[in-house]
Design a protein around this motif. Structure first.
Motif, short mmCIF file in Angstrom:
data_model
loop_
_atom_site.label_atom_id
_atom_site.label_comp_id
_atom_site.label_asym_id
_atom_site.label_seq_id
_atom_site.Cartn_x
_atom_site.Cartn_y
_atom_site.Cartn_z
N GLY A 21 0.77 -1.24 0.00
CA GLY A 21 0.00 0.00 0.00
C GLY A 21 0.80 1.28 0.00
N VAL A 22 2.13 1.20 0.01
CA VAL A 22 2.95 2.41 -0.03
C VAL A 22 2.83 3.08 -1.40
CG1 VAL A 22 5.34 3.25 0.01
CG2 VAL A 22 4.54 1.64 1.75
N LYS A 23 2.74 4.40 -1.42
CA LYS A 23 2.64 5.17 -2.66
C LYS A 23 4.04 5.59 -3.10
CE LYS A 23 -1.83 5.15 -1.84
NZ LYS A 23 -2.74 4.21 -2.51
N VAL A 24 4.16 5.95 -4.39
CA VAL A 24 5.44 6.34 -4.96
C VAL A 24 5.26 7.58 -5.82
CG1 VAL A 24 7.38 5.62 -6.40
CG2 VAL A 24 6.17 3.92 -5.00
N LYS A 25 6.12 8.60 -5.59
CA LYS A 25 6.08 9.81 -6.39
C LYS A 25 6.78 9.57 -7.75
CE LYS A 25 4.48 12.88 -3.24
NZ LYS A 25 5.30 13.97 -2.73
N ALA A 26 6.03 9.78 -8.82
CA ALA A 26 6.60 9.73 -10.18
C ALA A 26 7.15 11.12 -10.47
CB ALA A 26 5.52 9.35 -11.20
N SER A 27 8.33 11.38 -9.93
CA SER A 27 8.93 12.72 -9.98
C SER A 27 10.44 12.59 -10.04
CB SER A 27 8.53 13.50 -8.71
OG SER A 27 8.94 12.81 -7.54
N GLY A 28 11.11 13.69 -10.40
CA GLY A 28 12.56 13.70 -10.40
C GLY A 28 13.18 12.64 -11.27
N PHE A 29 12.69 12.48 -12.49
CA PHE A 29 13.13 11.38 -13.34
C PHE A 29 14.64 11.36 -13.55
CE2 PHE A 29 8.75 11.22 -15.69
CZ PHE A 29 8.18 10.67 -14.56
N SER A 30 15.26 12.53 -13.69
CA SER A 30 16.70 12.56 -13.96
C SER A 30 17.52 12.18 -12.73
CB SER A 30 17.12 13.93 -14.46
OG SER A 30 17.09 14.90 -13.41
N ARG A 31 16.90 12.12 -11.59
CA ARG A 31 17.60 11.70 -10.37
C ARG A 31 17.76 10.18 -10.30
NH1 ARG A 31 17.40 16.30 -6.93
NH2 ARG A 31 15.71 17.76 -7.42
N CYS A 32 17.02 9.46 -11.12
CA CYS A 32 16.97 8.00 -11.06
C CYS A 32 18.03 7.38 -11.97
CB CYS A 32 15.59 7.50 -11.46
SG CYS A 32 14.24 8.19 -10.46
N ASN A 33 18.61 6.28 -11.55
CA ASN A 33 19.64 5.61 -12.35
C ASN A 33 19.11 4.37 -13.06
OD1 ASN A 33 19.40 3.73 -10.31
ND2 ASN A 33 21.56 3.73 -9.72
N PHE A 34 17.84 4.44 -13.51
CA PHE A 34 17.21 3.32 -14.18
C PHE A 34 16.17 3.83 -15.17
CE2 PHE A 34 15.26 4.05 -10.01
CZ PHE A 34 13.96 4.35 -10.35
N ASN A 35 15.60 2.93 -15.94
CA ASN A 35 14.56 3.27 -16.90
C ASN A 35 13.27 3.58 -16.13
OD1 ASN A 35 12.24 2.89 -18.72
ND2 ASN A 35 13.76 2.23 -20.22
N VAL A 36 12.88 4.85 -16.09
CA VAL A 36 11.75 5.24 -15.25
C VAL A 36 10.43 4.71 -15.79
CG1 VAL A 36 12.92 7.28 -14.33
CG2 VAL A 36 11.51 7.49 -16.39
N VAL A 37 10.30 4.56 -17.09
CA VAL A 37 9.05 4.03 -17.65
C VAL A 37 8.85 2.59 -17.21
CG1 VAL A 37 7.85 3.38 -19.78
CG2 VAL A 37 8.99 5.60 -19.62
#
Length: 246
Positions: A170-186
């Motif tokens: 049930g934890v939610k996740v912010k789809a934000s800060g895409f360039s901060r991520c080191n993986f394929n965000v899609v």
């Protein structure tokens, strides 16, 4: 319509605390409004940053300037009074944040007590800015809390399995800060949506302080291009509205 569940207002009229020597440039409510005008943003969540620490003045002023449809996510000291929490609720605050990645908030030793206290008192959920690799050792603690979200898709590929495990609880996740991520965000967003279509909540992360690449309008299009119309509506609007009880 878009509900922007994660952005910052930086108002130098109020106290700012250098974080590792960094102070962000000003980013007013008016500047934010102008920046997102083409996106049809109808509401959102102003999130307190490390550089704002426990200051509430800027947040109350920002919510007054932004008006209906906007709520606040604050950082509070563990010894805050019930009266102050109630005052912040009346000003439009709807969540408490623990900034593990950058600091400026209370330490994790206060996580359970503060999270349960504000939820029981005023119904606030808890938001964490944390590298998901740390979620491995936080699983049991977070699964027991009444409402939790994780910023910026958890940041790291290595921690993604632990993030997905929490999504199933049930934890939610912010789809934000895409360039901060080191993986394929899609691909990560698709995995999250497969587990829980209500889990993913969009945010611009404006003004994208210290991000490798600032938010761009194409980030919204990325969601529209890779999800069905109904899924995109949930990510960009409905899930955020539901989570912040608007």
């Amino acid at each position: 319509m878009i509900f922007d569940a994660h952005f910052h207002i930086i108002d130098p009229r109020f106290p700012l605390v250098p974080n590792q020597g960094y102070l962000p440039p000003a980013f007013s409510a008016e500047t934010y409004r102008a920046r997102v005008q083409p996106l049809n943003v109808t509401g959102g969540a102003v999130v307190s940053g490390s550089f704002q620490a426990f200051d509430q003045q800027y947040l109350v002023a920002a919510l007054q300037a932004l008006g209906p449809g906007f709520v606040g996510v604050t950082q509070i000291p563990a010894d805050i009074t019930d009266g102050e929490i109630q005052r912040l609720l009346e000003a439009g605050v709807r969540a408490v944040r623990f900034n593990v990645q950058r600091g400026g908030s209370e330490g994790l030793e206060h996580l359970e007590r503060v999270s349960r206290r504000v939820f029981d008192l005023v119904g606030w959920h808890t938001e964490l800015y944390v590298d998901s690799i740390m979620l491995k050792d936080m699983q049991s603690r977070l699964k027991q809390l009444p409402g939790v979200s994780i910023d910026h898709l958890g940041l790291s590929k290595e921690g993604l399995p632990y993030l997905l495990e929490l999504v199933s609880y049930g934890v939610k996740v912010k789809a934000s800060g895409f360039s901060r991520c080191n993986f394929n965000v899609v691909e990560a967003m698709q995995e999250i949506m497969d587990i829980n279509p209500a889990a993913l909540i969009f945010g611009t992360d404006l003004p994208s302080t210290r991000a490798p690449q600032p938010f761009k309008d194409e980030d919204v299009q990325l969601i529209k291009d890779n999800f069905s119309r109904e899924q995109a509506r949930k990510i960009l609007y409905q899930n955020g509205m539901d989570f912040y009880r608007l």
